[in-house]
Design an enzyme around this catalytic site. Structure first.
Site, PDB file in Angstrom:
ATOM      1  N   CYS A 108       0.857  -1.187   0.000  1.00  0.00           N
ATOM      2  CA  CYS A 108       0.000   0.000   0.000  1.00  0.00           C
ATOM      3  C   CYS A 108       0.891   1.234   0.000  1.00  0.00           C
ATOM      4  CB  CYS A 108      -0.888  -0.017   1.241  1.00  0.00           C
ATOM      5  SG  CYS A 108      -1.958   1.425   1.374  1.00  0.00           S
ATOM      6  N   HIS A 150      -9.106  -3.421  -2.520  1.00  0.00           N
ATOM      7  CA  HIS A 150      -8.167  -2.691  -1.644  1.00  0.00           C
ATOM      8  C   HIS A 150      -8.499  -1.193  -1.663  1.00  0.00           C
ATOM      9  CE1 HIS A 150      -3.884  -2.005  -0.067  1.00  0.00           C
ATOM     10  NE2 HIS A 150      -4.285  -0.793  -0.415  1.00  0.00           N
ATOM     11  N   GLU A 151      -8.710  -0.642  -2.857  1.00  0.00           N
ATOM     12  CA  GLU A 151      -9.003   0.804  -2.966  1.00  0.00           C
ATOM     13  C   GLU A 151     -10.377   1.134  -2.392  1.00  0.00           C
ATOM     14  OE1 GLU A 151      -6.520   2.518  -3.496  1.00  0.00           O
ATOM     15  OE2 GLU A 151      -5.320   0.908  -4.340  1.00  0.00           O
ATOM     16  N   HIS A 154     -10.213   1.515   1.229  1.00  0.00           N
ATOM     17  CA  HIS A 154      -9.701   2.833   1.620  1.00  0.00           C
ATOM     18  C   HIS A 154     -10.828   3.854   1.690  1.00  0.00           C
ATOM     19  CE1 HIS A 154      -5.334   2.782   1.857  1.00  0.00           C
ATOM     20  NE2 HIS A 154      -5.201   2.161   0.701  1.00  0.00           N
TER      21      HIS A 154
HETATM   22 ZN   LIG Z   1      -3.599   1.141  -0.087  1.00  0.00          ZN
END
Ligand SMILES: [Zn+2]
Length: 194
Positions: A108, A150-151, A154
C-alpha cells in the site's frame, strides 16, 4: 500535478469518504492529480484518502502488471489501454457468488516497504461512475478484483492491515509502529495541506 501521499496512521486514512454528487472540473482535476500521483509512486491504485481527502474516489492502472486477470467493462472486453488509467467514483462492490477467497501479498502506498498476505474473494462486480458521471459495470477477477477491493476499502476507512490474519499482522507490527511514529513526528513539525 503530483500530490503528497499520506502515510499510516494519519487520521484521514480512517475516514469514510463522502459520496461525490457533482461531476465537475474539480473532480476531473482531482482525478488527474491522483493519477499523476499514483504513476509517480509506481502504484497500481490510489484512493482519495491517501492524498488527504475523504471522498469516494479512487484511481487504478494495471497496464504494467504482468499477472493474469480478466476484466469485463460494460459487457465488453476492451484492451486495457482503452480504459486505464481509470477513475472510480462512488463504487458499489459485490462478490460473485461461489467465489473463493485466496491469499496474496499486498502492499500500500500509505505503508512504504510494508507487505503482507491478505485474503480476498477472487471475483467481484463493481458498479461505479467515472469522472464524467457516466455509470459503469465492471466484472473482474485476480489482481484487478483485488486492487479494486483494496481501494474500495480505503474509501470506507478500512486498511489492508485490518484484513490480515493475526500472525501476519503481528509479524509486521514493529514496522507499522515505526511508520506511525514517523508520521506523527512529521505532522507535528509541519502543517499538512487541507
Ligand atoms: Zn492502499
Amino acid at each position: 500535478m503530483s500530490l503528497p501521499i499520506v502515510h499510516y496512521c494519519d487520521p484521514i486514512l480512517r475516514r469514510k469518504g463522502d459520496k461525490i454528487t457533482v461531476f465537475d472540473a474539480f473532480l476531473r482535476q482531482l482525478s488527474a492529480d491522483m493519477i499523476a500521483t499514483m504513476h509517480e509512486a509506481n502504484g497500481i491504485g490510489l484512493a482519495a484518502q491517501q492524498i488527504g481527502r475523504a471522498l469516494q474516489v479512487c484511481v487504478v492502472d494495471l497496464r504494467k502488471v504482468e499477472i493474469d486477470f480478466t476484466g469485463e467493462l460494460d459487457g465488453a472486453k476492451p484492451p486495457l489501454d482503452l480504459f486505464m488509467p481509470m477513475t472510480i467514483v462512488n463504487p458499489d462492490l459485490s462478490v460473485v457468488p461461489g467465489t473463493e477467497e485466496y491469499l496474496y501479498e499486498e502492499g500500500c502506498l500509505s505503508f512504504p516497504n510494508i507487505r503482507g498476505d491478505v485474503a480476498r474473494p477472487d471475483a467481484i462486480v463493481a458498479k461505479y461512475k467515472d469522472e464524467n458521471g457516466v455509470p459503469h459495470l465492471l466484472r473482474c477477477d485476480g489482481l484487478f478484483a483485488r486492487c479494486i477491493q483494496h481501494e474500495s476499502d480505503h474509501l470506507n476507512g478500512i486498511l489492508f492491515i485490518d484484513r490480515m490474519e493475526k500472525k501476519v499482522r503481528q509479524s509486521i507490527e514493529p514496522q507499522i509502529r515505526e511508520l506511525a511514529k514517523a508520521t506523527k513526528s512529521r505532522d507535528s513539525s509541519s502543517t499538512r495541506p487541507a
